[in-house]
Design an enzyme around this catalytic site. Structure first.
Site, PDB file in Angstrom:
ATOM      1  N   ASP A 152      -1.576  -9.842  -1.426  1.00  0.00           N
ATOM      2  CA  ASP A 152      -0.441 -10.516  -0.797  1.00  0.00           C
ATOM      3  C   ASP A 152       0.045  -9.599   0.316  1.00  0.00           C
ATOM      4  OD1 ASP A 152       1.857 -11.826  -0.142  1.00  0.00           O
ATOM      5  OD2 ASP A 152       2.861 -11.544  -2.065  1.00  0.00           O
ATOM      6  N   SER A 153      -0.729  -9.580   1.401  1.00  0.00           N
ATOM      7  CA  SER A 153      -0.519  -8.579   2.441  1.00  0.00           C
ATOM      8  C   SER A 153       0.192  -9.156   3.651  1.00  0.00           C
ATOM      9  CB  SER A 153      -1.871  -8.030   2.893  1.00  0.00           C
ATOM     10  OG  SER A 153      -2.536  -8.992   3.683  1.00  0.00           O
TER      11      SER A 153
END
Lengths: 276, 276
Positions: free
Chosen positions: A156-157
């Site tokens: 979840d960048s």
């Protein structure tokens, strides 16, 4: 006061403007600039380096779609790792799943977690759950040091700039494969098929080189440029499109449902071409 | 010169900015302000009253999705009417279908058609096809004067402001029902489920009151606020979700395919709730 914030040129020549009703918090952390503001159109919004990360009005879409597709593909997702995602939204969704026994969040920037806990309680609320462990470390190093441990790893960048660059590289995907159990599933947010037309084919190729099953799926994310966002799944054993959802746990969601799970993998022709 | 156009507040508190590389055309017509500019992010863009209507880079999505779903639901779509849609994009798609014998475009503003022909040839190219008739009239009056004539009627309108207000009202839908043959299909663009949360339930209710089969479908439209756009189908006989697409004519498209046709009707939970 007519106060507007403009997210400019994250796509060249495109800008998204939000009318700000009040500024809540702003600081330069060790890694990035962090701001939280209240807006008329999207509720409370978290920005990192002047890019919209999430909003209280629409965050449910991104956070449900980055988690529940893999969670309901894997028959027994006991242990889940999130790299990044310091706002806690992905964690909040993961712990809805009754089979999850442990969720580890590895966030490089402690201040993202701390400010989310203070100012975004509806997003970060899962972070204090006893099944959740929060670590402030470099996610790339963390996965290198773990082997055969997780059922699901979620990246979840931010966009592939700043601290997140390495999270889009093949070496990181290889480390994730090794940190997953033999039937594990890897998921990453992989930007827009309308605008990120160079990144997407590269990420797909890298994932295909490493995982026997690679699939792209899409969701309507109104905070992000163009509103069409992609997620890439690399899976060692289970095909997310073939998942049997007849007995999914049916916890409350606002976007995800079994029909959406399957429909999200049906790609427009231009996207099929892009990742061919 | 760093020149930006901002589409401001069509959703309150939201603005979309486009860097302009050159201004192509600008005029006040009898009905609205019309501008065509070249942009870095979306190619050539048509604005009406400062609202983005279409762009050469992304128009394929909207124009394919407003036409091919109904065209491939109806077993024999010989005669098709488009209300609005003066840029010609819907017409270009309609005449791809081999069963179409006649397509009528009723556009209230002659200057939209004329400037599209001059400056947007890749969108307007179908308007000179011998199967196409272009009329410069009020679409509301036109449908009132036609009975039992069309297989498909498509409302390719602007937002429900200015000349398009009447196109979102129940009386217009009733006229469309009567202008359709006994197995005809009505389609309209019905705005965003994220932002137009008052309009959408009203339009669905109106359509349900008039047509035995009413369905909502979605597409990723990057030019419009939030990027998620809805279309409403009112059908007298054929269910678009149950369409047999095994023999669809398979003409070239960039977004639409039989999988997309079906997947577009699979709605996120919040959209289901909204139109319940």
């Amino acid at each position: 006061m007519d106060l507007w914030f403009y997210e400019r040129n994250i796509v060249p020549g495109l800008s998204l403007g939000l009318e700000v009703t009040s500024t809540v918090h702003s600081e330069q952390t060790e890694f990035q600039h962090l701001a939280i503001v209240d807006t008329k159109a999207m509720g409370r919004v978290l920005f990192l380096d002047n890019i919209i990360m999430t909003s209280t009005k629409f965050e449910f879409v991104y956070h449900e779609m980055i988690t529940h597709v893999a969670l309901n593909t894997h028959p027994n997702p006991k242990k889940v790792l999130v790299i990044g995602g310091g706002d806690g939204g992905a964690i909040r969704e993961i712990i809805k799943h009754p089979r999850v026994e442990k969720a580890v969040l590895v966030e490089i920037d402690r201040r993202v977690v701390e400010t989310a806990k203070e100012f975004l309680p509806e997003i970060s609320c899962g972070l204090n759950d006893p099944r959740v462990e929060v670590l402030y470390q470099d996610g790339i190093k963390y996965v290198q040091e773990h082997q055969n441990e997780f059922d699901i790893i979620i990246t979840d960048s931010t966009d592939p700039i700043g601290p997140a660059v390495g999270l889009f590289e093949k070496g990181f995907y290889e480390s994730c494969r090794d940190a997953l159990k033999e039937d594990g599933i890897f998921v990453a947010q992989t930007e827009s098929p309308y605008y990120d037309v160079n990144l997407l084919p590269k990420v797909q190729k890298n994932t295909r080189d490493i995982f026997p099953i690679t699939k792209l799926y899409l969701a309507f994310i109104p905070e992000y440029p163009g509103g069409c966002w992609s997620f890439t799944i690399g899976s060692k054993k289970y095909d997310p499109e073939a998942a049997d959802l007849s007995n999914w746990p049916n916890y409350p969601t606002r976007y995800y449902n079994p029909g959406i799970h399957k429909a999200a993998f049906v790609l427009p022709n231009f996207v099929r071409e892009l990742i061919k």
